[in-house]
Scaffold this motif. Sequence first.
Motif, mmCIF file in Angstrom:
data_model
loop_
_atom_site.group_PDB
_atom_site.id
_atom_site.type_symbol
_atom_site.label_atom_id
_atom_site.label_comp_id
_atom_site.label_asym_id
_atom_site.label_seq_id
_atom_site.Cartn_x
_atom_site.Cartn_y
_atom_site.Cartn_z
ATOM 1 N N ASN A 148 9.758 17.909 -45.534
ATOM 2 C CA ASN A 148 9.329 18.131 -47.163
ATOM 3 C C ASN A 148 9.103 19.685 -47.250
ATOM 4 O OD1 ASN A 148 7.434 17.725 -49.602
ATOM 5 N ND2 ASN A 148 5.947 18.221 -47.973
ATOM 6 N N PHE A 149 8.341 20.177 -45.852
ATOM 7 C CA PHE A 149 8.117 21.859 -46.082
ATOM 8 C C PHE A 149 9.345 22.287 -46.119
ATOM 9 C CE2 PHE A 149 7.060 25.912 -44.389
ATOM 10 C CZ PHE A 149 5.729 26.172 -44.973
ATOM 11 N N GLY A 150 10.166 22.247 -45.361
ATOM 12 C CA GLY A 150 11.625 23.151 -45.402
ATOM 13 C C GLY A 150 12.262 22.761 -46.832
ATOM 14 N N GLY A 151 12.438 21.629 -47.230
ATOM 15 C CA GLY A 151 13.023 21.516 -48.472
ATOM 16 C C GLY A 151 12.580 22.043 -49.624
ATOM 17 N N PHE A 152 11.152 22.386 -49.608
ATOM 18 C CA PHE A 152 10.556 22.891 -50.803
ATOM 19 C C PHE A 152 10.409 24.523 -50.714
ATOM 20 C CE2 PHE A 152 6.456 24.320 -52.968
ATOM 21 C CZ PHE A 152 6.875 24.119 -54.284
ATOM 22 N N THR A 153 10.004 24.961 -49.276
ATOM 23 C CA THR A 153 9.785 26.487 -49.151
ATOM 24 C C THR A 153 11.053 27.310 -48.921
ATOM 25 O OG1 THR A 153 9.157 26.070 -47.032
ATOM 26 C CG2 THR A 153 7.428 25.868 -48.353
ATOM 27 N N TYR A 154 12.107 26.695 -48.161
ATOM 28 C CA TYR A 154 13.171 27.503 -47.580
ATOM 29 C C TYR A 154 13.692 28.424 -48.703
ATOM 30 C CZ TYR A 154 12.755 25.720 -42.798
ATOM 31 O OH TYR A 154 12.240 25.403 -41.576
ATOM 32 N N PRO A 155 14.306 27.784 -50.000
ATOM 33 C CA PRO A 155 14.685 28.553 -50.871
ATOM 34 C C PRO A 155 13.796 29.746 -51.330
ATOM 35 C CG PRO A 155 15.151 26.245 -51.381
ATOM 36 C CD PRO A 155 14.225 26.335 -50.348
ATOM 37 N N PHE A 156 12.714 29.627 -51.360
ATOM 38 C CA PHE A 156 11.756 30.554 -51.583
ATOM 39 C C PHE A 156 11.600 31.879 -50.456
ATOM 40 C CE2 PHE A 156 9.984 27.433 -54.520
ATOM 41 C CZ PHE A 156 9.862 28.047 -55.642
ATOM 42 N N LEU A 157 11.677 31.130 -49.326
ATOM 43 C CA LEU A 157 11.455 32.015 -47.923
ATOM 44 C C LEU A 157 12.866 32.650 -47.918
ATOM 45 C CD1 LEU A 157 10.142 29.782 -45.097
ATOM 46 C CD2 LEU A 157 10.053 32.227 -44.956
ATOM 47 N N GLN A 158 13.804 32.329 -48.212
ATOM 48 C CA GLN A 158 15.085 33.051 -48.290
ATOM 49 C C GLN A 158 14.672 34.533 -49.027
ATOM 50 O OE1 GLN A 158 18.304 31.999 -50.794
ATOM 51 N NE2 GLN A 158 19.907 33.106 -49.542
ATOM 52 N N ASP A 159 14.072 34.382 -49.933
ATOM 53 C CA ASP A 159 13.651 35.845 -50.714
ATOM 54 C C ASP A 159 12.930 36.866 -49.808
ATOM 55 O OD1 ASP A 159 15.141 34.946 -52.958
ATOM 56 O OD2 ASP A 159 13.282 34.372 -53.906
ATOM 57 N N MET A 163 15.671 17.116 -38.095
ATOM 58 C CA MET A 163 16.945 17.668 -37.945
ATOM 59 C C MET A 163 17.173 18.534 -39.083
ATOM 60 S SD MET A 163 18.120 15.977 -35.240
ATOM 61 C CE MET A 163 19.972 15.918 -35.468
ATOM 62 N N ASN A 164 17.948 19.845 -38.832
ATOM 63 C CA ASN A 164 18.441 20.806 -39.466
ATOM 64 C C ASN A 164 18.974 20.315 -40.598
ATOM 65 O OD1 ASN A 164 17.889 23.039 -37.765
ATOM 66 N ND2 ASN A 164 19.588 23.195 -36.899
ATOM 67 N N TYR A 165 19.895 19.228 -40.647
ATOM 68 C CA TYR A 165 20.555 18.984 -41.892
ATOM 69 C C TYR A 165 19.661 18.115 -42.762
ATOM 70 C CZ TYR A 165 21.360 14.324 -40.007
ATOM 71 O OH TYR A 165 21.039 12.836 -39.396
ATOM 72 N N VAL A 166 18.693 17.506 -42.364
ATOM 73 C CA VAL A 166 17.615 16.752 -43.244
ATOM 74 C C VAL A 166 17.076 17.665 -44.108
ATOM 75 C CG1 VAL A 166 15.655 15.205 -43.194
ATOM 76 C CG2 VAL A 166 17.483 14.953 -41.458
ATOM 77 N N LEU A 167 16.307 18.746 -43.197
ATOM 78 C CA LEU A 167 15.834 19.836 -44.004
ATOM 79 C C LEU A 167 16.597 20.363 -45.241
ATOM 80 C CD1 LEU A 167 13.864 19.434 -41.475
ATOM 81 C CD2 LEU A 167 13.220 21.795 -41.834
ATOM 82 N N MET A 168 17.901 20.676 -44.681
ATOM 83 C CA MET A 168 18.983 21.385 -45.912
ATOM 84 C C MET A 168 19.055 20.306 -47.019
ATOM 85 S SD MET A 168 22.772 22.283 -45.072
ATOM 86 C CE MET A 168 23.460 20.600 -45.275
ATOM 87 N N HIS A 169 19.237 19.114 -46.783
ATOM 88 C CA HIS A 169 19.369 18.094 -47.806
ATOM 89 C C HIS A 169 18.122 18.101 -48.831
ATOM 90 C CE1 HIS A 169 22.096 15.222 -45.292
ATOM 91 N NE2 HIS A 169 22.700 16.217 -45.603
ATOM 92 N N GLN A 170 17.075 18.265 -48.243
ATOM 93 C CA GLN A 170 15.798 18.505 -48.919
ATOM 94 C C GLN A 170 15.634 19.903 -49.861
ATOM 95 O OE1 GLN A 170 14.098 16.093 -49.787
ATOM 96 N NE2 GLN A 170 13.958 14.530 -47.996
ATOM 97 N N THR A 171 16.668 20.780 -49.649
ATOM 98 C CA THR A 171 16.348 22.045 -50.252
ATOM 99 C C THR A 171 16.663 21.922 -51.809
ATOM 100 O OG1 THR A 171 18.746 22.945 -49.795
ATOM 101 C CG2 THR A 171 16.792 23.539 -48.242
ATOM 102 N N VAL A 172 17.129 20.887 -52.244
ATOM 103 C CA VAL A 172 17.483 20.596 -53.583
ATOM 104 C C VAL A 172 16.115 20.834 -54.304
ATOM 105 C CG1 VAL A 172 19.582 18.995 -53.817
ATOM 106 C CG2 VAL A 172 17.288 18.004 -53.223
#
Lengths: 454, 454
Positions: free
Chosen positions: B266-277, B229-238
Amino acid sequence: MKRIVLPHSDLPDRWYNIVADLPSRPAPYLHPQTLEPLGPEFFAPLLPQALIRQEFSTERWVEIPDRVREIYEIWRPSPLYRADRLERALDTSAKIYYKFEGVSPAGSHKPNTAIAQAYYNKLEGTKRLTTETGAGQWGSALAFAGSVFDLDVTVYMVKSSYHQKPYRRVMMETWGATVFPSPTDRTAAGRAILAEDPDSPGSLAMSISEATEEAAGRDDTKFAPGSVMNYVLMHQTVIGLEAKKQMELAGDYPDVVVACVGGGSNFGGFTYPFLQDRLAGRKPRTRFVAAEPDACPTLTRGKYAYDYPDTARTSPVMLMHTVGNTFMPPPIHAGGLRHHADAPSLCLLADQGHIEARAYSQGDVFTEAVRFARSEGFIIAPESSHALRAAVDEALAARVAGEPRTIVFNLSGVGHFDMGAFDDFLAGKLADYEPPDERIQECLTSLPQVPEPA
Amino acid sequence: MKRIVLPHSDLPDRWYNIVADLPSRPAPYLHPQTLEPLGPEFFAPLLPQALIRQEFSTERWVEIPDRVREIYEIWRPSPLYRADRLERALDTSAKIYYKFEGVSPAGSHKPNTAIAQAYYNKLEGTKRLTTETGAGQWGSALAFAGSVFDLDVTVYMVKSSYHQKPYRRVMMETWGATVFPSPTDRTAAGRAILAEDPDSPGSLAMSISEATEEAAGRDDTKFAPGSVMNYVLMHQTVIGLEAKKQMELAGDYPDVVVACVGGGSNFGGFTYPFLQDRLAGRKPRTRFVAAEPDACPTLTRGKYAYDYPDTARTSPVMLMHTVGNTFMPPPIHAGGLRHHADAPSLCLLADQGHIEARAYSQGDVFTEAVRFARSEGFIIAPESSHALRAAVDEALAARVAGEPRTIVFNLSGVGHFDMGAFDDFLAGKLADYEPPDERIQECLTSLPQVPEPA
């Protein structure tokens, strides 16, 4: 702030050696055959010179080598927690803090000395290390340290644990160590035990005999003990030194300092930096509580007397609280606390009234371990749960007395390899093993006949 | 400095929602019966309103509630390491960093969302949570979160794992959860599966069916999913938000960001803040590598198509990379990666070329896990070892190319509950399970017949 974290720059740069501050001169070690006082040369076949010097040192502070600090940095400084949710669960007027050593790669405090011992051995050309292990925490730590410094590690694991806790064996093997179920037929000590009892489940004292025999017999091999020796306790003082700084950051100083006791390295490492303040008269009212299993009650029911640390009686005779070197500790889950005697400095301080001791059953400690998991979150080792139980008792006593009390205990390790014990506890299947007086009296007849201290 | 630790004040105060920055509008979820686009109301029986709003939110940043941050502080910010000893072992010109999520009470990254989900449920009056779990990492995390917020937790654990990994079950029970081996006879979905195959070993998709059915049928009960779910990935972005700050402190920015993929949290939570760049054009050349098991090759061999996340086909149909909802993942040790399809945002980004995927066998990943234990010290989970393996491949490729390369991967958890797998590996007994093409093609016939995206 719940978790008090020290910056990298606050990693201690020296260990604290309590021998410099003991209220009286420690009794000498005696030669196992002659029962005469022995000197450093006795240890030469077993230990590198640097560690022998540390064992006999009376210097208050010993510098931590840079290379050791560099490895410590993998997990140190470790966090100190305010146990606010446990406090609420207990509805206590006390404040409870705990230092958390479960963050090391091996999951316990043991690597603090394993890394140091492996380092000094490497420096002096040792190729192989032997050791004993009970539940496997010490063996795991030394296996990890051996992998760091590229040393072969051979572990004599108490046979009953070897079969009960295969995952601890696998952990050691993952780090590259070789593990044997002790007693083995690889050593004269092991063969002698097997000749008498082919089904012997083993004991720490037996494993020590095998590990020291192998080390003494090979030039490239030394022995790495997990507890009892002065220098082992000293290496562990990084725990208490950090905790003191963290309590300072919290704006607090403990009224009660609590740790569990097996051989004493966890207790000494955590409490001695605080005990220094008591011995120096700066904090005369701070109390020190040692928690032990009632199944192996060295401090609460043992005798303060000279005894052998091992079954084969080849290790130095030391003045300790002991239930006798023939005492076979029952198979409690807190395998790290199954030792028939404790570190000499700890026993001296207990004998002189600086340390109080309490004994707990398995049921006592697992009840608290489950409450802790459900309040503070961490699932902790049965050994550490003894300290937790004593800390909880102190907190409940403070509530009864209606007074504030600041309690700090050492949470020496996680319980990830002890889930079988939790399973037994939750299913109501934990056994109790309090030894009868006659059994202890019988084992005390095995003590060497040396004059008792004045 | 090997371990980069953030101060307490650097704990993120908001989650990053990549939906706001996706290069194209995500495909709508479809109703499992009508296959028409569905709205938030579909989720009302299953999830609290706050989480439904997060699921459909297109806001870039979502505030983390204070009470959630307070619990995060038990283990967060988590450390980021420079893997200098692994680099030396590989003799590589690359720099390798890893974020370490193994410090949480449950030993993995999963509590980052478990705590948030339990919090929002508690706030809206939920009394009970149900969930699915494979190897047990998610179930453990939710059991822990349930104990924090005083919610009953019922876990449907994939039956084969329930029997293979009893200690994971005990861990959940220690935190107070109730665990059933799925499929069970407690739900219609479970009974239907058992009617067809009484010996069914279970699967994540089956467990999801049972857990959602129970939640939908009870007013006081909601469902708490561990991934997708989107929100699960979002919580993991910490995880990734902290890691970005830590890389900044190290004076570095990654050329390659690596994580393993099961459902994608795990993938989304870790990579998305970098992927934003990357998506914003600030770091167009940073690459993103998803590591998956060759036994369940969703990204490398699956189809990008609409599919059901569960066996009973009662959950929303999503556009994902999938090997088909009837695919039964082989019993690899990386139980957390045994999911037939991945999170929609991740799949969209992979489809559009922002994410590369690689698949590895069990032997591939355990070889690296052992090298890692013997160099960096930590014994890590089989799931995380997939990311490690991809990071090592990148480092070796850098050496071959004779170029510098900065690699960072997420070490999502410790392997303390996977020692049986290490034992098999060290004994040369790990099986390989690459599914034949025909099997995947056959399973892809189970996809719902909806128009594919343009």
